[in-house]
Design an enzyme around this catalytic site. Structure first.
Site, PDB file in Angstrom:
ATOM      1  N   ASN A  11       0.814  -1.229  -0.073  1.00 41.99           N
ATOM      2  CA  ASN A  11      -0.059  -0.071  -0.050  1.00 41.99           C
ATOM      3  C   ASN A  11       0.977   1.217  -0.070  1.00 41.99           C
ATOM      4  OD1 ASN A  11      -1.517   2.326   0.439  1.00 41.99           O
ATOM      5  ND2 ASN A  11      -2.965   0.896   1.983  1.00 41.99           N
ATOM      6  N   HIS A 181      -8.792   6.935  -2.186  1.00 41.16           N
ATOM      7  CA  HIS A 181      -9.372   6.174  -0.892  1.00 41.16           C
ATOM      8  C   HIS A 181     -10.235   5.360  -1.056  1.00 41.16           C
ATOM      9  CE1 HIS A 181      -7.098  10.000   0.662  1.00 41.16           C
ATOM     10  NE2 HIS A 181      -6.134   9.089   0.846  1.00 41.16           N
ATOM     11  N   HIS A 209     -11.844  10.019   5.333  1.00 43.47           N
ATOM     12  CA  HIS A 209     -10.419   9.104   5.467  1.00 43.47           C
ATOM     13  C   HIS A 209      -9.469  10.386   5.806  1.00 43.47           C
ATOM     14  CE1 HIS A 209      -7.417   6.480   4.631  1.00 43.47           C
ATOM     15  NE2 HIS A 209      -6.646   7.586   4.347  1.00 43.47           N
ATOM     16  N   ASN A 212      -2.120  12.045   5.780  1.00 44.50           N
ATOM     17  CA  ASN A 212      -1.591  12.954   5.003  1.00 44.50           C
ATOM     18  C   ASN A 212      -2.315  13.196   3.551  1.00 44.50           C
ATOM     19  OD1 ASN A 212       1.172  14.648   4.664  1.00 44.50           O
ATOM     20  ND2 ASN A 212       1.303  13.442   2.891  1.00 44.50           N
ATOM     21  N   ILE A 333      -5.105  10.476  10.931  1.00 46.58           N
ATOM     22  CA  ILE A 333      -5.635  11.508  11.992  1.00 46.58           C
ATOM     23  C   ILE A 333      -7.140  11.406  12.225  1.00 46.58           C
ATOM     24  CG2 ILE A 333      -6.327  13.976  11.653  1.00 46.58           C
ATOM     25  CD1 ILE A 333      -4.184  14.593   9.559  1.00 46.58           C
ATOM     26  N   GLU A 386      -7.490  -1.065   4.711  1.00 44.78           N
ATOM     27  CA  GLU A 386      -7.471  -0.929   3.192  1.00 44.78           C
ATOM     28  C   GLU A 386      -6.668  -2.477   2.810  1.00 44.78           C
ATOM     29  OE1 GLU A 386      -6.568   3.231   1.743  1.00 44.78           O
ATOM     30  OE2 GLU A 386      -5.686   2.804   3.541  1.00 44.78           O
TER      31      GLU A 386
END
Length: 403
Positions: A11, A181, A209, A212, A333, A386
């Site tokens: 990923n 995402h 989501h 960064n 986050i 994921e």
């Protein structure tokens, strides 16, 4: 359920490379790790095997290739028992354009299509391709599967994915909203339905989501019907080094009045904006929260912009959904910053959202559940997975069952 089979999942994010060898049936991880802050001054590598955690600092500027080289050596030289159980390698690929509405077995045509879309995801598709080529060389005997972030959003209705530009630009060049995402939004929407005890087809989710890179998705009955990222990952929310929504006229002003080249504008938009650009300190939310608490004006302002834009998108997505089962926070986050979540919910007070401060503070480091008071509309924290989505799709393709 579990099996002896494992799928190796790669990923590649804009500044990270996650890897995991996991059982596609149960999601159990035999090996997992992440190379973080890649291409920066302090890249790091962490991995876990049989409950033991290991960590090392990488050389300044080390990137995705350094992490993959370490992984290959680890599997082939130290953990051959895991390598022998691998049935496939699953790759997260950010942008597949309109070429792919589901995951696919990788061949030359697929690689060419990913390369064709590289300009639309310049921070993601190139490292993704690097991982694919390296994996094909290191593990030529294994099937390789591409799982596309954009595939989940191929269910957007035409009025949601089209830009109000001359239609010929879509007809001839496929210029439209694609979104990213997708694996994360797909996973948390399915998990939210389980937590809420409602069938997926009756569950409407606003998924945030937040990492960064950051994006929103309005998900109706398990299908994405709107999303914040667009043709590229630049649109939408404030992100680590990307500013999200900006006036296109600003870009023309940069070129015509300030003399910025296209290359310079691309660098500014992808690597110098967002939390980093506003704070003039860091793109790391953890560092910004610490600095903001100490009175750093730039950090305070960057976080305020982040929360404000996020709350506006949540409110906007009540329009296509009409009925919202839950708002879901996920990503690095979203899963760990109780500070961010509480301030976003405060801004949504007009919609009735009220955070439970105690519950919210406990939702970190893999915890999941509601963070709102009993008389509030529901907001959930759900750690994304994921890697499990990618592993499931890869195993189904290898078994001859299209996802």
């Amino acid at each position: 359920m579990s099996s002896d089979n494992l799928v190796l999942v790669l990923n590649s994010g804009s500044s990270s490379l996650k890897f995991a060898a996991l059982d596609p049936e149960s999601g159990h991880e035999s090996l997992s790790g992440i190379g973080d802050a890649l291409d920066g001054p302090k890249p790091s590598l962490e991995w876990k095997y049989r409950g033991r955690r290991h960590a090392r600092q990488l050389e300044p500027g080390a990137g995705h290739s350094a992490v993959f080289s370490f992984l290959v050596a680890l599997l082939q030289e130290e953990l051959p028992e895991l390598e022998n159980r691998l049935i496939a390698i699953g790759h997260r690929v950010v942008h597949g354009g309109e070429h792919f509405s589901h995951s696919v077995l990788i061949d030359r045509k697929v690689i060419d299509a990913i390369k064709e879309c590289a300009s639309l995801a310049p921070l993601h598709n190139p490292p993704g391709l690097l991982g694919i080529r390296a994996a094909l060389e290191a593990f030529p005997q294994l099937p390789q599967v591409a799982v596309f972030d954009t595939a989940f959003h191929q269910t957007l209705p035409e009025h949601a994915y089209l830009y109000a530009l001359p239609y010929s630009l879509y007809r001839e060049h496929r210029l439209r909203r694609y979104g990213m995402h997708g694996s994360s939004h797909r996973f948390v929407s399915e998990r939210a339905a389980e937590l809420l005890g409602t069938p997926l087809e009756e569950t409407n989710i606003i998924s945030a989501h937040l990492g960064n890179g950051a994006s929103m998705s309005a998900i109706k009955g398990g299908a994405s019907i709107d999303t914040s990222m667009g043709l590229t990952p630049l649109e939408g929310l404030v992100m680590g080094t990307r500013g999200g929504d900006v006036d296109p006229g600003l870009l023309m002003h940069l070129g015509e009045s300030l003399g910025y080249s296209l290359e310079r504008i691309n660098q500014l938009l992808n690597r110098e904006s967002g939390l980093l650009g506003i704070s003039e300190l860091s793109n790391d939310c953890r560092e910004l929260e610490r600095a903001a608490a100490e009175g750093h004006r730039g950090a305070q302002l960057a976080l305020e912009l982040f929360c404000y834009r996020l709350a506006k998108y949540v409110a906007a997505y009540t329009v296509p959904l009409r009925r919202v089962s839950a708002v879901v926070f996920t990503g690095g986050i979203g899963e760990n910053s109780s500070w961010i979540r509480e301030r976003v919910l405060q801004r949504l007070g007009a919609l009735g959202y009220r955070a439970d401060t105690e519950l919210n503070a406990r939702m970190r480091f893999g915890a999941e559940g509601a963070i709102t008071l009993a008389d509030s509309p529901i907001a959930l924290v759900i750690p994304t997975n994921e890697e499990w989505v990618i592993a499931r799709d890869a195993a189904e393709i290898v078994a001859g069952r299209a996802p």
